[in-house]
Scaffold this motif. Structure first.
Motif, PDB file in Angstrom:
ATOM      1  N   VAL A   1     -66.220  66.259 -43.919  1.00 26.31           N
ATOM      2  CA  VAL A   1     -65.176  67.231 -43.636  1.00 26.31           C
ATOM      3  C   VAL A   1     -63.829  66.537 -43.523  1.00 26.31           C
ATOM      4  CG1 VAL A   1     -64.346  68.934 -41.955  1.00 26.31           C
ATOM      5  CG2 VAL A   1     -66.794  68.739 -42.416  1.00 26.31           C
TER       6      VAL A   1
ATOM      7  N   GLU B   1     -62.007  76.555 -45.655  1.00 26.54           N
ATOM      8  CA  GLU B   1     -61.759  77.657 -44.724  1.00 26.54           C
ATOM      9  C   GLU B   1     -60.295  77.572 -44.324  1.00 26.54           C
ATOM     10  OE1 GLU B   1     -64.587  77.411 -41.527  1.00 26.54           O
ATOM     11  OE2 GLU B   1     -66.271  77.396 -42.925  1.00 26.54           O
TER      12      GLU B   1
ATOM     13  N   LYS C   1     -64.899  71.155 -46.474  1.00 30.65           N
ATOM     14  CA  LYS C   1     -66.182  70.468 -46.497  1.00 30.65           C
ATOM     15  C   LYS C   1     -66.427  70.011 -47.929  1.00 30.65           C
ATOM     16  CE  LYS C   1     -71.053  70.923 -45.608  1.00 30.65           C
ATOM     17  NZ  LYS C   1     -72.156  71.832 -45.388  1.00 30.65           N
TER      18      LYS C   1
ATOM     19  N   TRP D   1     -54.644  64.483 -41.453  1.00 33.51           N
ATOM     20  CA  TRP D   1     -55.912  65.200 -41.397  1.00 33.51           C
ATOM     21  C   TRP D   1     -57.057  64.203 -41.308  1.00 33.51           C
ATOM     22  CZ3 TRP D   1     -56.002  69.913 -45.211  1.00 33.51           C
ATOM     23  CH2 TRP D   1     -54.928  70.751 -44.927  1.00 33.51           C
TER      24      TRP D   1
ATOM     25  N   ASP E   1     -71.048  81.419 -38.850  1.00 29.81           N
ATOM     26  CA  ASP E   1     -69.816  81.022 -38.156  1.00 29.81           C
ATOM     27  C   ASP E   1     -68.927  82.216 -37.813  1.00 29.81           C
ATOM     28  OD1 ASP E   1     -70.630  78.392 -38.412  1.00 29.81           O
ATOM     29  OD2 ASP E   1     -69.306  77.963 -40.121  1.00 29.81           O
TER      30      ASP E   1
ATOM     31  N   GLU F   1     -59.945  73.706 -42.930  1.00 34.52           N
ATOM     32  CA  GLU F   1     -61.076  72.783 -42.979  1.00 34.52           C
ATOM     33  C   GLU F   1     -61.638  72.748 -44.390  1.00 34.52           C
ATOM     34  OE1 GLU F   1     -64.145  72.223 -39.742  1.00 34.52           O
ATOM     35  OE2 GLU F   1     -65.291  73.356 -41.237  1.00 34.52           O
TER      36      GLU F   1
ATOM     37  N   SER G   1     -60.029  67.868 -42.249  1.00 36.92           N
ATOM     38  CA  SER G   1     -59.481  69.079 -41.639  1.00 36.92           C
ATOM     39  C   SER G   1     -58.140  68.843 -40.979  1.00 36.92           C
ATOM     40  CB  SER G   1     -60.455  69.641 -40.606  1.00 36.92           C
ATOM     41  OG  SER G   1     -60.651  68.722 -39.565  1.00 36.92           O
ATOM     42  N   GLN G   2     -57.397  69.921 -40.866  1.00 41.11           N
ATOM     43  CA  GLN G   2     -56.144  69.926 -40.133  1.00 41.11           C
ATOM     44  C   GLN G   2     -56.537  69.769 -38.658  1.00 41.11           C
ATOM     45  OE1 GLN G   2     -54.934  72.511 -38.015  1.00 41.11           O
ATOM     46  NE2 GLN G   2     -52.882  71.663 -37.830  1.00 41.11           N
ATOM     47  N   PRO G   3     -55.847  68.919 -37.876  1.00 40.14           N
ATOM     48  CA  PRO G   3     -56.287  68.613 -36.509  1.00 40.14           C
ATOM     49  C   PRO G   3     -56.519  69.813 -35.598  1.00 40.14           C
ATOM     50  CG  PRO G   3     -54.586  67.082 -37.167  1.00 40.14           C
ATOM     51  CD  PRO G   3     -54.674  68.126 -38.249  1.00 40.14           C
ATOM     52  N   ASP G   4     -55.779  70.900 -35.763  1.00 41.82           N
ATOM     53  CA  ASP G   4     -55.970  72.063 -34.905  1.00 41.82           C
ATOM     54  C   ASP G   4     -57.062  72.998 -35.418  1.00 41.82           C
ATOM     55  OD1 ASP G   4     -54.013  71.286 -33.098  1.00 41.82           O
ATOM     56  OD2 ASP G   4     -52.428  72.294 -34.215  1.00 41.82           O
ATOM     57  N   GLY G   5     -57.713  72.632 -36.514  1.00 41.48           N
ATOM     58  CA  GLY G   5     -58.803  73.435 -37.039  1.00 41.48           C
ATOM     59  C   GLY G   5     -58.378  74.618 -37.877  1.00 41.48           C
ATOM     60  N   PHE G   6     -57.079  74.718 -38.205  1.00 41.74           N
ATOM     61  CA  PHE G   6     -56.612  75.837 -39.030  1.00 41.74           C
ATOM     62  C   PHE G   6     -57.157  75.770 -40.448  1.00 41.74           C
ATOM     63  CE2 PHE G   6     -52.873  76.279 -36.131  1.00 41.74           C
ATOM     64  CZ  PHE G   6     -53.144  77.570 -35.750  1.00 41.74           C
TER      65      PHE G   6
END
Length: 153
Positions: free
Chosen positions: A36, A130, A47, A17, A74, A45, A38-43
């Motif tokens: 941030v 998220e 902050k 991440w 968002d 996140e 985050s998991q690379p695919d944006g699943f």
């Protein structure tokens, strides 16, 4: 898992991440600079921000209000979750919200937004997570472990 450091906050999260500075906000965020992880695919996140401790109850409430507004920008509709999927670790306080993402094919995915904070000595660490509702419900222990493994760098 590895220890990531971003915005003066350390978190133990998967090594794959990446971490990065948080987005700029208008008006400026009182918790800036934020970062941030985050998991690379944006699943998934997270902050993170750290500020000097003044009044933790008021500061966490301000964080929740600020990040709640951002979540509405968002996602559109955001509201309190009917029930918590993720029990916050001892010492942390916050809320769990429910939001929804809709893609171009009208597929809807529910998202949990966890907004929380904790005092560490003279510092306050706050986080906004998220995560898809399916992940939060299938692996709440993983989310709790991420929160519990977070503190000042």
């Amino acid at each position: 898992l590895t220890r990531h450091t971003v915005a003066g906050v350390a978190i133990t999260a998967p090594a794959s991440w990446p971490n990065a500075p948080g987005p700029a906000r208008t008006p400026p965020d009182p918790f800036a600079p934020a970062g941030v992880v985050s998991q690379p695919d944006g699943f998934f996140e997270i902050k993170l921000a750290r500020v000097a401790l003044a009044n933790p109850t008021q500061q966490i409430a301000a964080w929740i209000a600020s990040e709640g507004r951002q979540a509405k920008l968002d996602y559109g509709e955001v509201g309190p979750s009917a029930s918590r999927l993720v029990a916050l670790p001892a010492g942390w306080s916050g809320v769990e919200l429910t939001a929804q993402i809709e893609d171009e094919l009208d597929y809807r995915q529910r998202v949990r937004v966890i907004l929380c904070g904790r005092a560490f000595g003279d510092q306050l660490v706050v986080m906004a997570i998220e995560v898809p509702e399916t992940v939060a419900s299938a692996a709440p222990g993983f989310v709790v472990a991420l929160i519990a493994a977070t503190g000042p760098a």
